[in-house]
Design a protein around this motif. Structure first.
Motif, short mmCIF file in Angstrom:
data_model
loop_
_atom_site.label_atom_id
_atom_site.label_comp_id
_atom_site.label_asym_id
_atom_site.label_seq_id
_atom_site.Cartn_x
_atom_site.Cartn_y
_atom_site.Cartn_z
N PRO A 1 0.86 -1.11 -0.16
CA PRO A 1 -0.08 0.04 0.09
C PRO A 1 0.97 1.32 0.15
CG PRO A 1 -0.77 -1.53 1.68
CD PRO A 1 0.57 -2.27 1.24
N PRO A 2 0.47 2.30 -0.64
CA PRO A 2 1.28 3.80 -0.68
C PRO A 2 1.58 3.89 0.96
CG PRO A 2 -0.54 3.91 -2.12
CD PRO A 2 -0.91 2.42 -1.45
N GLN A 3 2.81 4.26 0.93
CA GLN A 3 3.24 4.73 2.53
C GLN A 3 4.62 4.98 2.40
OE1 GLN A 3 4.13 0.75 4.75
NE2 GLN A 3 3.07 0.04 3.28
N ASP A 4 5.22 5.58 3.55
CA ASP A 4 6.64 6.13 3.49
C ASP A 4 7.33 4.95 4.25
OD1 ASP A 4 9.15 7.36 4.00
OD2 ASP A 4 8.05 8.97 5.61
N ILE A 5 8.28 4.52 3.33
CA ILE A 5 9.26 3.51 3.83
C ILE A 5 10.78 3.88 4.44
CG2 ILE A 5 7.99 1.56 2.45
CD1 ILE A 5 10.58 1.98 0.32
N GLN A 6 10.75 5.10 4.36
CA GLN A 6 12.07 5.60 4.92
C GLN A 6 12.13 4.96 6.23
OE1 GLN A 6 12.71 9.75 4.17
NE2 GLN A 6 14.73 9.78 5.09
N ASN A 7 13.60 4.78 6.81
CA ASN A 7 13.96 4.11 8.05
C ASN A 7 13.09 2.66 8.42
OD1 ASN A 7 15.10 6.68 8.75
ND2 ASN A 7 13.14 7.67 9.53
N LYS A 8 12.65 2.18 7.24
CA LYS A 8 12.29 0.78 7.45
C LYS A 8 13.37 -0.25 7.40
CE LYS A 8 8.02 1.78 7.78
NZ LYS A 8 7.47 1.85 9.05
N ALA A 9 13.52 -1.38 7.98
CA ALA A 9 14.55 -2.12 7.80
C ALA A 9 14.58 -3.16 6.74
CB ALA A 9 14.92 -3.09 9.09
N LEU A 10 15.57 -2.98 5.90
CA LEU A 10 15.93 -3.87 4.61
C LEU A 10 16.93 -4.96 5.01
CD1 LEU A 10 15.18 -4.14 1.63
CD2 LEU A 10 17.37 -2.94 1.18
N THR A 11 16.51 -6.07 4.74
CA THR A 11 17.35 -7.28 5.27
C THR A 11 17.76 -8.17 3.87
OG1 THR A 11 16.74 -7.38 7.44
CG2 THR A 11 17.92 -9.26 6.39
#
Length: 297
Positions: free
Chosen positions: A271-281
């Motif tokens: 869904p459209p959202q802000d993904i900044q600061n989300k953890a990419l692994t």
């Protein structure tokens, strides 16, 4: 006048047998008139109401959808065979049942036209125009009014085609003018959610290989969608960790592999959202490498 003559004869007869025979003849005459009346009514009904004409629905993707399909061939230009579309049809300008006419969340199969099993789609008997809605994947919520929301949840397991297609919400509407003949209508679909693509490249230009998975944690997985307009409303009731789909060449060992000097691309639907600061692994041979997304560029 004929019945009156029969009654007169009944009054002057004196032989009982003859009276009974005449009475039977009178009753048969009345029954014959009744049968004739029924046949006449049926003829009137056929004149008043034509047989309904059939509606055949096809679905294609919009030009914007094709552009957004770059790096992912799944459902880029048309519905995939594994997709599960559904159909709503209302009278033009109506959003719910009108005089018994309303096709409600009807399951369809991918094809041209879309298959609807044993159900044949027809125009209304009163010959009005209709609004046709097609979307996928099908929701378990059967709306009684299309001017209402359904809640769509993306899959956390988008590392395969099944999970990816279950997440990729597409929607479209077509206004169809009444026709007395069978009519084909194309509904142009568009992706309503956001696609995130990560390009992974070796810093030294070597082959990217042995990636077990790519995940993004803490993302919202639900969105509310209005069936009549396709408008989205944020739903922040839950979060999940999403596994990305490998869109590049994979090795036979179950890992994501690329070729020297090229990117490995992975994608997911959210869904459209802000993904900044989300953890990419990124998991490489069971070794996890995690960092927070600092920029959306």
């Amino acid at each position: 006048v004929y019945g009156s003559n029969v009654n007169s004869r009944l009054e002057i007869k004196t032989n009982n047998d003859k009276i009974m025979k005449t009475n039977k003849f009178f009753m048969l005459a009345v029954a014959g008139l009744a049968l004739t009346a029924c046949s006449f009514d049926d003829t009137l009904n056929k004149l008043d109401y034509d047989d309904p004409s059939e509606i055949r629905i096809s679905a294609t993707m919009s030009d914007m959808t094709i552009t957004r399909g770059t790096s992912t061939t799944l459902q880029a230009t048309s519905l995939e065979s594994g997709s599960t579309p559904a159909i709503y049809i209302c009278k033009d300008g109506k959003t719910t049942t009108d005089n018994g006419y309303f096709y409600q969340n009807l399951s369809a199969t991918v094809g041209s036209p879309l298959g609807t099993g044993t159900t044949t789609l027809y125009f209304p008997q009163d010959k009005t125009n209709v609004d046709v809605y097609v979307y996928a994947p099908k929701s378990t919520t059967d709306l009684t009014n299309v001017n209402a929301n359904i809640t769509h949840t993306v899959s956390s397991s988008q590392g395969n085609a099944t999970g990816y297609l279950a997440s990729d919400f597409v929607w479209g509407k077509a206004d169809l003018e009444y026709s007395s003949n069978a009519t084909n209508v194309n509904v142009t679909l568009s992706h309503k959610l956001s696609k995130i693509i990560f390009h992974i490249q070796d810093a030294n230009g070597q082959q990217v290989q042995d990636i077990r998975s790519v995940t993004l944690a803490g993302v919202y997985d639900k969105v509310d969608i209005n069936m009549s307009t396709g408008a989205l409303t944020a739903n922040i009731s839950s979060t999940t960790t999403v596994t990305f789909l490998d869109t590049s060449t994979s090795g036979n060992d179950g890992y994501i592999n690329g070729t020297a000097g090229t990117n490995v691309d992975v994608a997911a639907i959210l869904p459209p959202q802000d993904i900044q600061n989300k953890a990419l692994t990124i998991n490489i041979r069971s070794e996890e490498h995690t960092s927070e997304l600092q920029s959306l560029a």
